[in-house]
Design an enzyme around this catalytic site. Structure first.
Site, PDB file in Angstrom:
ATOM      1  N   LYS A 111      33.305  21.092   4.766  1.00 53.13           N
ATOM      2  CA  LYS A 111      32.503  19.963   5.258  1.00 53.13           C
ATOM      3  C   LYS A 111      31.697  19.324   4.130  1.00 53.13           C
ATOM      4  O   LYS A 111      31.598  18.103   4.077  1.00 53.13           O
ATOM      5  CB  LYS A 111      31.541  20.414   6.355  1.00 53.13           C
ATOM      6  CG  LYS A 111      32.231  20.730   7.656  1.00 53.13           C
ATOM      7  CD  LYS A 111      32.473  19.477   8.469  1.00 53.13           C
ATOM      8  CE  LYS A 111      33.314  19.856   9.646  1.00 53.13           C
ATOM      9  NZ  LYS A 111      33.723  18.971  10.589  1.00 53.13           N
ATOM     10  N   LYS A 194      46.964  20.765   8.660  1.00 53.63           N
ATOM     11  CA  LYS A 194      46.506  20.937  10.039  1.00 53.63           C
ATOM     12  C   LYS A 194      46.465  19.617  10.810  1.00 53.63           C
ATOM     13  O   LYS A 194      46.014  18.610  10.264  1.00 53.63           O
ATOM     14  CB  LYS A 194      45.098  21.543   9.989  1.00 53.63           C
ATOM     15  CG  LYS A 194      44.601  22.049  11.321  1.00 53.63           C
ATOM     16  CD  LYS A 194      43.167  22.522  11.214  1.00 53.63           C
ATOM     17  CE  LYS A 194      42.233  21.535  11.866  1.00 53.63           C
ATOM     18  NZ  LYS A 194      40.868  21.977  12.028  1.00 53.63           N
ATOM     19  N   LYS A 197      41.726  15.433  14.284  1.00 57.42           N
ATOM     20  CA  LYS A 197      41.345  14.038  14.542  1.00 57.42           C
ATOM     21  C   LYS A 197      40.681  13.393  13.335  1.00 57.42           C
ATOM     22  O   LYS A 197      40.657  12.191  13.206  1.00 57.42           O
ATOM     23  CB  LYS A 197      40.477  13.929  15.791  1.00 57.42           C
ATOM     24  CG  LYS A 197      39.371  14.927  15.868  1.00 57.42           C
ATOM     25  CD  LYS A 197      39.012  15.255  17.309  1.00 57.42           C
ATOM     26  CE  LYS A 197      38.450  16.660  17.386  1.00 57.42           C
ATOM     27  NZ  LYS A 197      38.505  17.261  18.672  1.00 57.42           N
TER      28      LYS A 197
HETATM   29  P1  TYM Z   1      37.612  21.444  17.707  1.00 55.77           P
HETATM   30  O1  TYM Z   1      36.987  20.440  18.592  1.00 55.77           O
HETATM   31  O2  TYM Z   1      37.885  21.075  16.307  1.00 55.77           O
HETATM   32  O3  TYM Z   1      38.961  21.922  18.338  1.00 55.77           O
HETATM   33  C1  TYM Z   1      39.007  22.384  19.687  1.00 55.77           C
HETATM   34  C2  TYM Z   1      40.011  23.503  19.822  1.00 55.77           C
HETATM   35  O4  TYM Z   1      41.293  23.078  19.395  1.00 55.77           O
HETATM   36  C3  TYM Z   1      41.778  23.956  18.376  1.00 55.77           C
HETATM   37  N1  TYM Z   1      42.533  23.188  17.379  1.00 55.77           N
HETATM   38  C4  TYM Z   1      43.714  23.577  16.890  1.00 55.77           C
HETATM   39  N2  TYM Z   1      44.473  24.645  17.150  1.00 55.77           N
HETATM   40  C5  TYM Z   1      45.630  24.735  16.492  1.00 55.77           C
HETATM   41  N3  TYM Z   1      46.073  23.821  15.599  1.00 55.77           N
HETATM   42  C6  TYM Z   1      45.345  22.728  15.309  1.00 55.77           C
HETATM   43  N4  TYM Z   1      45.797  21.821  14.451  1.00 55.77           N
HETATM   44  C7  TYM Z   1      44.095  22.574  15.962  1.00 55.77           C
HETATM   45  N5  TYM Z   1      43.127  21.632  15.912  1.00 55.77           N
HETATM   46  C8  TYM Z   1      42.179  22.027  16.787  1.00 55.77           C
HETATM   47  C9  TYM Z   1      40.545  24.574  17.754  1.00 55.77           C
HETATM   48  O5  TYM Z   1      40.852  25.804  17.134  1.00 55.77           O
HETATM   49  C10 TYM Z   1      39.652  24.726  18.952  1.00 55.77           C
HETATM   50  O6  TYM Z   1      39.971  25.892  19.662  1.00 55.77           O
HETATM   51  N6  TYM Z   1      33.764  24.456  16.708  1.00 55.77           N
HETATM   52  C11 TYM Z   1      34.794  24.136  17.675  1.00 55.77           C
HETATM   53  C12 TYM Z   1      34.230  23.799  19.048  1.00 55.77           C
HETATM   54  C13 TYM Z   1      33.332  24.835  19.590  1.00 55.77           C
HETATM   55  C14 TYM Z   1      33.736  26.082  20.157  1.00 55.77           C
HETATM   56  C15 TYM Z   1      32.517  26.737  20.528  1.00 55.77           C
HETATM   57  C16 TYM Z   1      34.946  26.693  20.382  1.00 55.77           C
HETATM   58  C17 TYM Z   1      31.980  24.763  19.641  1.00 55.77           C
HETATM   59  N7  TYM Z   1      31.486  25.924  20.202  1.00 55.77           N
HETATM   60  C18 TYM Z   1      32.520  27.981  21.142  1.00 55.77           C
HETATM   61  C19 TYM Z   1      34.955  27.946  20.975  1.00 55.77           C
HETATM   62  C20 TYM Z   1      33.761  28.588  21.352  1.00 55.77           C
HETATM   63  C21 TYM Z   1      35.568  22.944  17.161  1.00 55.77           C
HETATM   64  O7  TYM Z   1      35.103  22.183  16.376  1.00 55.77           O
HETATM   65  O8  TYM Z   1      36.783  22.814  17.758  1.00 55.77           O
END
Ligand code: TYM
Length: 330
Positions: A111, A194, A197
């Site tokens: 980040k 990966k 978005k």
């Molecule tokens: P975020 O919003 O980036 O993504 C949400 C979920 O989608 C999964 N994901 C992926 N899995 C596989 N391949 C990819 N290319 C891919 N892109 C996204 C992420 O692994 C995630 O499961 N910090 C987290 C959100 C969060 C969270 C939590 C998750 C906040 N608090 C507590 C679990 C428990 C995040 O930014 O995910």
């Protein structure tokens, strides 16, 4: 019954990475587990979205949760910022998280590379807020993609530290979970690794994407000049295309193109055409459902209200005990 917690940031629309990394597991787990799924809107503040966009994005992602098949009668669907208990636990856990361990996190390092002019404290303590989301319901399992593995490790560190200091066994040890055993990493289409978005414009395929746009993005996916000798190892960009094919196509189709790669007769244009077709077949019912669900804002708001009540009941119980363990008035 085991408790499950997971969340998705509301920065835009859900893409295939979110679906295969997280949502697919949510859908199965809501049938058999005590599930809490939320929209991580506090987390998205680390990138300073504008308030009007944030509100619209929260509704949008919630409508996509519903369109995918999450059922508010089977699981608790809520918005992170509706739970002041999470913010309170975050404050308390921050006093037990060390700057050194937070600075070492790979996502923090990533980040600060990506947004050098906005290295806010929320970025540094991002894993503490995530741990609070999970520990507030004393979760056992957390369905997430591979990119969240380190955050789960940190959640266990914070939970175990709390247990040692205040009460052994208070927080269960939450594990990152996927029904396929291994955590998933869905690759993007631009060769950057990966699907996400915040990556390049052509990198992600969204669940609400229309057919023509899916086709255009897939046909532009990065490839190479083709295999030079039989059965050679595939370079990463090609392996990525095969990974995507495995998610949406039949085993037969995958084998067909794998054989063609191995005898050097593959034409990437054909493979991409097939990939686009299979992706469209997978996405179309979801995108239609998303359109229908998004139109009913009243229903979405009712779901959010109901979710807040259910989530606060669970979070309130945890916080009452946490406050008392730390010596505050319960
Ligand atoms: P975020 O919003 O980036 O993504 C949400 C979920 O989608 C999964 N994901 C992926 N899995 C596989 N391949 C990819 N290319 C891919 N892109 C996204 C992420 O692994 C995630 O499961 N910090 C987290 C959100 C969060 C969270 C939590 C998750 C906040 N608090 C507590 C679990 C428990 C995040 O930014 O995910």
């Amino acid at each position: 019954m085991e408790t499950v917690v997971s969340g998705i940031r509301p920065t835009g629309r859900l893409h295939l990475g979110n679906y295969f990394g997280a949502m697919k597991n949510f859908l199965q787990m809501q049938e058999t587990h005590n599930c809490f799924f939320f929209i991580a809107d506090y987390h998205s503040l680390t990138t300073h979205p504008n308030p009007g966009d944030l509100r619209a994005s929260v509704r949008k992602v919630l409508s996509e949760y519903l369109a995918c098949g999450l059922d508010p009668d089977k699981c608790t669907l809520y918005v992170q910022s509706d739970l002041p208990e999470t913010a309170e636990l975050y404050l308390l856990l921050n006093m037990h998280a060390y700057a050194g361990e937070l600075e070492r996190s790979t996502t923090f390092k990533e980040k600060i590379r990506k947004q050098p002019d906005n290295i806010n404290a929320g970025l540094l303590t991002y894993p503490v807020l995530m741990a609070s989301d999970i520990l507030i319901h004393r979760a056992d399992k957390v369905p997430v993609g591979k990119d969240q593995e380190q955050h789960l490790e940190m959640t266990r560190t914070f939970g175990n530290r709390f247990n040692r200091m205040y009460r052994e066994g208070f927080f269960p040890e939450p594990v990152a979970f996927n029904f396929g055993k291994k955590l998933v990493k869905v690759p993007g289409l631009d060769g950057s690794g990966k699907m996400g978005k915040s990556e390049g414009a052509g990198n992600a395929i969204f669940l609400s994407e229309d057919d023509a746009s899916v086709k255009k993005k897939v046909m532009r996916a990065v490839t190479d000049a083709g295999p030079e000798k039989p059965n050679q190892e595939k370079p990463e960009v090609i392996e990525n295309l095969f990974t995507l094919l495995k998610l949406v196509s039949t085993e037969e189709t995958v084998k067909h193109f794998d054989d063609k790669y191995n005898d050097c007769s593959i034409r990437y244009g054909d493979m991409k055409k097939q990939l686009a077709e299979d992706m469209i077949r997978f996405i179309r019912p979801l995108s239609e459902q998303i359109r229908d669900t998004a139109a009913d804002i009243k229903h979405i708001d009712r779901v959010i209200d109901l979710g807040r009540e259910k989530a606060r009941e669970s979070a309130g119980k945890t916080m009452q005990e946490v406050r008392s363990l730390l010596g505050f008035r319960p």
